[in-house]
Design a protein around this motif. Structure first.
Motif, PDB file in Angstrom:
ATOM      1  N   PRO A   1     -30.119 -28.327  34.514  1.00 12.62           N
ATOM      2  CA  PRO A   1     -30.691 -27.585  35.644  1.00 12.62           C
ATOM      3  C   PRO A   1     -30.190 -26.141  35.663  1.00 12.62           C
ATOM      4  CG  PRO A   1     -28.906 -28.958  36.380  1.00 12.62           C
ATOM      5  CD  PRO A   1     -29.120 -29.283  34.931  1.00 12.62           C
ATOM      6  N   TYR A   2     -30.950 -25.270  36.291  1.00 10.15           N
ATOM      7  CA  TYR A   2     -30.572 -23.866  36.379  1.00 10.15           C
ATOM      8  C   TYR A   2     -30.179 -23.446  37.787  1.00 10.15           C
ATOM      9  CZ  TYR A   2     -32.274 -22.954  31.678  1.00 10.15           C
ATOM     10  OH  TYR A   2     -32.451 -22.953  30.329  1.00 10.15           O
ATOM     11  N   SER A   3     -30.159 -24.337  38.743  1.00 11.29           N
ATOM     12  CA  SER A   3     -29.823 -23.934  40.106  1.00 11.29           C
ATOM     13  C   SER A   3     -29.013 -25.022  40.793  1.00 11.29           C
ATOM     14  CB  SER A   3     -31.083 -23.648  40.913  1.00 11.29           C
ATOM     15  OG  SER A   3     -31.814 -24.834  41.080  1.00 11.29           O
ATOM     16  N   THR A   4     -28.279 -24.617  41.801  1.00 14.50           N
ATOM     17  CA  THR A   4     -27.526 -25.554  42.629  1.00 14.50           C
ATOM     18  C   THR A   4     -27.779 -25.197  44.093  1.00 14.50           C
ATOM     19  OG1 THR A   4     -25.552 -24.163  42.625  1.00 14.50           O
ATOM     20  CG2 THR A   4     -25.695 -25.847  40.908  1.00 14.50           C
ATOM     21  N   ALA A   5     -27.477 -26.128  44.964  1.00  7.75           N
ATOM     22  CA  ALA A   5     -27.659 -25.881  46.393  1.00  7.75           C
ATOM     23  C   ALA A   5     -26.664 -26.713  47.190  1.00  7.75           C
ATOM     24  CB  ALA A   5     -29.075 -26.231  46.819  1.00  7.75           C
ATOM     25  N   LYS A   6     -26.318 -26.230  48.344  1.00  8.11           N
ATOM     26  CA  LYS A   6     -25.446 -26.964  49.258  1.00  8.11           C
ATOM     27  C   LYS A   6     -26.147 -27.031  50.604  1.00  8.11           C
ATOM     28  CE  LYS A   6     -21.003 -26.562  49.379  1.00  8.11           C
ATOM     29  NZ  LYS A   6     -19.628 -26.069  49.588  1.00  8.11           N
ATOM     30  N   THR A   7     -26.202 -28.216  51.179  1.00  4.92           N
ATOM     31  CA  THR A   7     -26.903 -28.405  52.445  1.00  4.92           C
ATOM     32  C   THR A   7     -25.934 -28.910  53.500  1.00  4.92           C
ATOM     33  OG1 THR A   7     -28.910 -28.965  51.237  1.00  4.92           O
ATOM     34  CG2 THR A   7     -28.818 -29.602  53.539  1.00  4.92           C
TER      35      THR A   7
ATOM     36  N   PRO B   1     -13.628 -23.539  51.995  1.00 11.17           N
ATOM     37  CA  PRO B   1     -12.530 -22.676  51.573  1.00 11.17           C
ATOM     38  C   PRO B   1     -12.456 -22.439  50.061  1.00 11.17           C
ATOM     39  CG  PRO B   1     -11.703 -24.831  52.144  1.00 11.17           C
ATOM     40  CD  PRO B   1     -13.146 -24.813  52.508  1.00 11.17           C
ATOM     41  N   ASP B   2     -13.018 -23.346  49.232  1.00  5.43           N
ATOM     42  CA  ASP B   2     -12.856 -23.164  47.779  1.00  5.43           C
ATOM     43  C   ASP B   2     -13.777 -22.090  47.205  1.00  5.43           C
ATOM     44  OD1 ASP B   2     -15.138 -24.634  48.094  1.00  5.43           O
ATOM     45  OD2 ASP B   2     -14.693 -26.095  46.556  1.00  5.43           O
ATOM     46  N   GLY B   3     -14.892 -21.780  47.847  1.00  9.92           N
ATOM     47  CA  GLY B   3     -15.749 -20.676  47.413  1.00  9.92           C
ATOM     48  C   GLY B   3     -16.744 -21.022  46.332  1.00  9.92           C
ATOM     49  N   ILE B   4     -16.330 -21.709  45.281  1.00 13.99           N
ATOM     50  CA  ILE B   4     -17.226 -22.052  44.174  1.00 13.99           C
ATOM     51  C   ILE B   4     -17.256 -23.558  44.030  1.00 13.99           C
ATOM     52  CG2 ILE B   4     -17.647 -21.869  41.703  1.00 13.99           C
ATOM     53  CD1 ILE B   4     -16.212 -19.183  41.773  1.00 13.99           C
ATOM     54  N   ASP B   5     -18.435 -24.149  44.088  1.00 18.24           N
ATOM     55  CA  ASP B   5     -18.556 -25.600  43.991  1.00 18.24           C
ATOM     56  C   ASP B   5     -19.131 -26.044  42.656  1.00 18.24           C
ATOM     57  OD1 ASP B   5     -17.547 -26.170  46.538  1.00 18.24           O
ATOM     58  OD2 ASP B   5     -19.454 -25.612  47.409  1.00 18.24           O
ATOM     59  N   SER B   6     -20.203 -25.423  42.209  1.00 19.96           N
ATOM     60  CA  SER B   6     -20.845 -25.820  40.970  1.00 19.96           C
ATOM     61  C   SER B   6     -21.382 -24.581  40.284  1.00 19.96           C
ATOM     62  CB  SER B   6     -22.001 -26.805  41.254  1.00 19.96           C
ATOM     63  OG  SER B   6     -22.638 -27.163  40.078  1.00 19.96           O
ATOM     64  N   GLY B   7     -20.875 -24.301  39.110  1.00 20.39           N
ATOM     65  CA  GLY B   7     -21.315 -23.124  38.383  1.00 20.39           C
ATOM     66  C   GLY B   7     -22.519 -23.409  37.512  1.00 20.39           C
ATOM     67  N   VAL B   8     -23.378 -22.431  37.347  1.00 21.43           N
ATOM     68  CA  VAL B   8     -24.547 -22.558  36.481  1.00 21.43           C
ATOM     69  C   VAL B   8     -24.465 -21.595  35.305  1.00 21.43           C
ATOM     70  CG1 VAL B   8     -26.066 -23.418  38.287  1.00 21.43           C
ATOM     71  CG2 VAL B   8     -25.870 -20.989  37.922  1.00 21.43           C
ATOM     72  N   ILE B   9     -23.290 -21.083  35.036  1.00 22.31           N
ATOM     73  CA  ILE B   9     -23.118 -20.069  33.992  1.00 22.31           C
ATOM     74  C   ILE B   9     -23.396 -20.639  32.602  1.00 22.31           C
ATOM     75  CG2 ILE B   9     -21.446 -18.512  32.897  1.00 22.31           C
ATOM     76  CD1 ILE B   9     -20.078 -18.330  35.653  1.00 22.31           C
ATOM     77  N   LEU B  10     -22.898 -21.818  32.308  1.00 24.72           N
ATOM     78  CA  LEU B  10     -23.032 -22.381  30.963  1.00 24.72           C
ATOM     79  C   LEU B  10     -24.294 -23.202  30.770  1.00 24.72           C
ATOM     80  CD1 LEU B  10     -19.318 -23.413  30.405  1.00 24.72           C
ATOM     81  CD2 LEU B  10     -20.499 -21.374  29.590  1.00 24.72           C
ATOM     82  N   ASN B  11     -25.149 -23.320  31.780  1.00 30.42           N
ATOM     83  CA  ASN B  11     -26.418 -24.034  31.624  1.00 30.42           C
ATOM     84  C   ASN B  11     -27.445 -23.076  31.036  1.00 30.42           C
ATOM     85  OD1 ASN B  11     -25.371 -26.307  32.721  1.00 30.42           O
ATOM     86  ND2 ASN B  11     -26.148 -25.937  34.762  1.00 30.42           N
ATOM     87  N   ALA B  12     -27.745 -23.247  29.780  1.00 26.87           N
ATOM     88  CA  ALA B  12     -28.680 -22.323  29.123  1.00 26.87           C
ATOM     89  C   ALA B  12     -29.911 -23.053  28.661  1.00 26.87           C
ATOM     90  CB  ALA B  12     -28.010 -21.652  27.948  1.00 26.87           C
TER      91      ALA B  12
END
Length: 73
Positions: free
Chosen positions: A29-35, A62-73
């Protein structure tokens, strides 16, 4: 072994959806979301009776980053 695919009609694909027809090695996947939602927000069905006396949704992250999409190419 290659896949043989007949006639395919794709009506629609969501903004973060993936369509695969035939052989594939990897799909990402290329996107993430938090609901954030309160008690009883995603209940579905016929004739539901839900009683939420008190509902409080904690939206602090407080952690700021939950799931990165940087390496999903």
């Amino acid at each position: 072994m290659p896949a043989f695919v007949g006639v395919v009609q794709v009506i629609s694909v969501g903004s973060s959806g993936i369509v695969n027809i035939g052989d594939v090695f990897q799909m990402s996947p290329y996107s993430t979301a938090k609901t954030f939602s309160g008690a009883g927000s995603f209940n579905t069905g016929d004739g539901l009776k839900i009683y939420n006396e008190y509902s409080a949704t904690n939206v602090q992250d407080p952690d700021g980053i939950d799931s990165g999409v940087i390496l999903n190419a």
